[in-house]
Design a protein around this motif. Structure first.
Motif, PDB file in Angstrom:
ATOM      1  N   ILE A  58       0.820  -1.216   0.000  1.00  0.00           N
ATOM      2  CA  ILE A  58       0.000   0.000   0.000  1.00  0.00           C
ATOM      3  C   ILE A  58       0.855   1.267   0.000  1.00  0.00           C
ATOM      4  CG2 ILE A  58      -1.629   1.361   1.385  1.00  0.00           C
ATOM      5  CD1 ILE A  58      -3.133  -1.230   1.942  1.00  0.00           C
ATOM      6  N   PRO A  59       1.870   1.386   0.861  1.00  0.00           N
ATOM      7  CA  PRO A  59       2.714   2.590   0.792  1.00  0.00           C
ATOM      8  C   PRO A  59       3.448   2.733  -0.541  1.00  0.00           C
ATOM      9  CG  PRO A  59       3.050   1.430   2.866  1.00  0.00           C
ATOM     10  CD  PRO A  59       2.256   0.525   1.997  1.00  0.00           C
ATOM     11  N   LEU A  60       3.849   1.617  -1.131  1.00  0.00           N
ATOM     12  CA  LEU A  60       4.548   1.676  -2.411  1.00  0.00           C
ATOM     13  C   LEU A  60       3.628   2.174  -3.518  1.00  0.00           C
ATOM     14  CD1 LEU A  60       6.534  -1.696  -2.293  1.00  0.00           C
ATOM     15  CD2 LEU A  60       7.263   0.569  -1.522  1.00  0.00           C
ATOM     16  N   PHE A  61       2.381   1.699  -3.509  1.00  0.00           N
ATOM     17  CA  PHE A  61       1.449   2.154  -4.534  1.00  0.00           C
ATOM     18  C   PHE A  61       1.050   3.606  -4.324  1.00  0.00           C
ATOM     19  CE2 PHE A  61       0.477  -2.516  -5.035  1.00  0.00           C
ATOM     20  CZ  PHE A  61       1.108  -2.605  -6.261  1.00  0.00           C
ATOM     21  N   THR A  62       1.025   4.032  -3.097  1.00  0.00           N
ATOM     22  CA  THR A  62       0.786   5.452  -2.827  1.00  0.00           C
ATOM     23  C   THR A  62       1.894   6.284  -3.464  1.00  0.00           C
ATOM     24  OG1 THR A  62      -0.323   4.932  -0.757  1.00  0.00           O
ATOM     25  CG2 THR A  62       0.485   7.182  -1.020  1.00  0.00           C
ATOM     26  N   LYS A  63       3.124   5.807  -3.351  1.00  0.00           N
ATOM     27  CA  LYS A  63       4.257   6.492  -3.955  1.00  0.00           C
ATOM     28  C   LYS A  63       4.151   6.499  -5.472  1.00  0.00           C
ATOM     29  CE  LYS A  63       9.336   6.453  -3.965  1.00  0.00           C
ATOM     30  NZ  LYS A  63      10.548   5.763  -3.434  1.00  0.00           N
ATOM     31  N   LEU A  64       3.587   5.425  -6.023  1.00  0.00           N
ATOM     32  CA  LEU A  64       3.427   5.319  -7.475  1.00  0.00           C
ATOM     33  C   LEU A  64       2.145   5.972  -7.973  1.00  0.00           C
ATOM     34  CD1 LEU A  64       4.561   1.598  -7.950  1.00  0.00           C
ATOM     35  CD2 LEU A  64       5.813   3.640  -8.669  1.00  0.00           C
ATOM     36  N   ASP A  65       1.502   6.760  -7.101  1.00  0.00           N
ATOM     37  CA  ASP A  65       0.261   7.480  -7.445  1.00  0.00           C
ATOM     38  C   ASP A  65      -0.896   6.544  -7.767  1.00  0.00           C
ATOM     39  OD1 ASP A  65       1.416  10.024  -7.126  1.00  0.00           O
ATOM     40  OD2 ASP A  65       2.238   9.951  -9.157  1.00  0.00           O
ATOM     41  N   SER A  66      -0.887   5.356  -7.162  1.00  0.00           N
ATOM     42  CA  SER A  66      -2.042   4.471  -7.235  1.00  0.00           C
ATOM     43  C   SER A  66      -2.787   4.569  -5.912  1.00  0.00           C
ATOM     44  CB  SER A  66      -1.597   3.026  -7.468  1.00  0.00           C
ATOM     45  OG  SER A  66      -0.940   2.898  -8.713  1.00  0.00           O
ATOM     46  N   ASN A  67      -4.057   4.268  -5.936  1.00  0.00           N
ATOM     47  CA  ASN A  67      -4.875   4.436  -4.740  1.00  0.00           C
ATOM     48  C   ASN A  67      -5.659   3.170  -4.437  1.00  0.00           C
ATOM     49  OD1 ASN A  67      -4.427   7.382  -4.193  1.00  0.00           O
ATOM     50  ND2 ASN A  67      -5.240   7.529  -6.288  1.00  0.00           N
ATOM     51  N   PRO A  68      -5.042   2.251  -3.657  1.00  0.00           N
ATOM     52  CA  PRO A  68      -5.780   1.045  -3.260  1.00  0.00           C
ATOM     53  C   PRO A  68      -7.014   1.401  -2.442  1.00  0.00           C
ATOM     54  CG  PRO A  68      -3.423   0.807  -2.840  1.00  0.00           C
ATOM     55  CD  PRO A  68      -3.660   2.248  -3.184  1.00  0.00           C
ATOM     56  N   LYS A  69      -7.908   0.452  -2.318  1.00  0.00           N
ATOM     57  CA  LYS A  69      -9.134   0.638  -1.549  1.00  0.00           C
ATOM     58  C   LYS A  69      -8.804   1.030  -0.106  1.00  0.00           C
ATOM     59  CE  LYS A  69     -12.923  -2.167   0.337  1.00  0.00           C
ATOM     60  NZ  LYS A  69     -13.480  -3.539   0.391  1.00  0.00           N
ATOM     61  N   PRO A  70      -9.392   2.109   0.409  1.00  0.00           N
ATOM     62  CA  PRO A  70      -9.146   2.477   1.808  1.00  0.00           C
ATOM     63  C   PRO A  70      -9.549   1.351   2.756  1.00  0.00           C
ATOM     64  CG  PRO A  70     -10.220   4.272   0.620  1.00  0.00           C
ATOM     65  CD  PRO A  70     -10.249   3.082  -0.294  1.00  0.00           C
TER      66      PRO A  70
END
Length: 399
Positions: free
Chosen positions: A367-379
């Motif tokens: 989740i933190p990695l995808f946040t860095k990649l500007d992706s937004n997993p389900k909260p």
């Protein structure tokens, strides 16, 4: 292997006929089999002990793979009975879905991914085409797309992700990716990979590799690796590239060293068979019968892979996407998957189930990695949102 590690990112080495970048570098194709179908029993269409029609499965179970036909997909092609129908235009093969040599009352259609779908992610294909029943989804991809294209994995054909980083053992004496990173920092070499891959963000976040030694320009061909003469490293798959580079890349023709990404701690389930999350409830009865069939098909494939390998090689030839796949690679893949426990029962005696702690770790770390990649997993995403062992038959495993 050979498929997207992230949406729209081809991760498999693809050798296209006539690609100028290869110039003198070629992958030689070994002879293919004349087989057109796996030996799945007599062409008896009477329904056997597994009745998928009565279980509520679609009349046509459509399975979307993430790449061209290959041995890693053998468990799916094992489902086909005699004389399946090959649709070269649509890069698919179909026929009655068999379980242990008997029809199950429904058909199966296996669709190729990668170049056949314009290198789109399997998840995007599943959400564009409601006819698709199941698809190959990596654990990290399921996390990344959990908000907009949620999927739930029901069967893990690969216990260990065969993705790796490889290097020339004559140039680099490293035994691990971490040691390789230190050597590359001193020598000025790089690791080439497909940019945007979550696993690389993980390796950088853990300090295993630094920004200085990574290069996201990998194009899937051997050209730059060979041209570097061993200076640089490259991503690949343990079930293919070590054989290809030693035996089929004419300008290399020697061993490579490698370490699995899995062994660095990034332990996703590669190509997990998954449904759209919203479809699980209506497919529940079907999955309870179908998932054990998938488990047994994988057991059967590894007992006698040659007939299905013959079909796979014929499909590669018929589909003619420009990708080269030889008998040598097919055999090497099967042996490597067993020898390195890429396919196996994991920590118990069951084939195809998921380790809850392992999935949770992937969710928490990605989740933190995808946040860095500007992706937004389900909260608030939980591991249970993206996988289930509910349909697994715990009595089925590799012996």
């Amino acid at each position: 292997m050979h498929r997207p590690t992230q949406p729209h990112t081809p991760a498999r080495a693809i050798v296209l006929s006539g690609v100028a970048a290869l110039t003198a570098l070629t992958l030689s194709a070994c002879g293919t089999s004349n087989a057109t179908a796996p030996a799945a029993g007599a062409a008896d269409q009477s329904i056997g002990s597994v009745d998928l029609k009565a279980a509520g499965c679609p009349a046509n179970v459509v399975i979307q793979t993430d790449w061209n036909p290959e041995s890693e997909h053998g468990h799916l092609y094992q489902l086909l009975g005699p004389n399946p129908k090959i649709d070269a235009g649509n890069k698919s093969v179909s026929g009655p879905l068999y379980a242990s040599g008997k029809s199950t009352g429904v058909n199966v259609e296996i669709r190729s991914g990668g170049p056949a779908i314009g290198f789109q992610s399997v998840a995007s294909q599943m959400y564009q085409d409601p006819a698709i029943t199941l698809g190959y989804i990596n654990t990290d991809e399921a996390v990344q797309l959990s908000a907009k294209m949620p999927t739930k994995a029901v069967f893990a054909p690969l216990d260990i992700n065969p993705q790796m980083i490889m290097w020339d053992p004559d140039t680099h004496k490293a035994k691990t990716i971490a040691e390789l990173g230190t050597e590359l920092a001193a020598s000025g070499g790089v690791v080439r990979y497909f940019g945007g891959s979550a696993w690389m963000e993980y390796l950088k976040a853990k300090g295993i590799l630094s920004d200085k030694v990574v290069d996201g320009s990998y194009d899937g061909t051997p050209a730059n690796f060979v041209a570097g003469g061993g200076k640089d490293a490259q991503q690949g798959f343990a079930s293919a590239e070590p054989y290809i580079y030693q035996n089929e890349v004419s300008a290399w023709k020697k061993p490579v060293a490698y370490q699995l990404i899995h062994d660095t701690g990034w332990q996703i389930y590669q190509a997990a068979v998954s449904v759209r999350s919203s479809d699980e409830s209506k497919l529940g009865g079907c999955l309870a019968k179908l998932v054990p069939v998938l488990q047994q098909a994988e057991v059967d494939f590894f007992k006698d892979p040659k007939p299905v390998e013959g079909l796979i090689l014929d499909l590669v030839k018929e589909y003619n996407t420009g990708w080269v796949y030889s008998q040598g690679v097919a055999d090497f893949s099967v042996k490597t998957m067993i020898d390195q426990k890429i396919v196996g029962n994991g920590s118990n005696t069951t084939l195809g189930d998921f380790d809850a702690d392992r999935v949770k770790k992937v969710v928490d770390e990605s989740i933190p990695l995808f946040t860095k990649l500007d992706s937004n997993p389900k909260p608030g995403l939980k591991a249970e949102d993206i996988y289930t062992n509910k349909y697994i038959d715990t009595s089925i495993g590799l012996k």
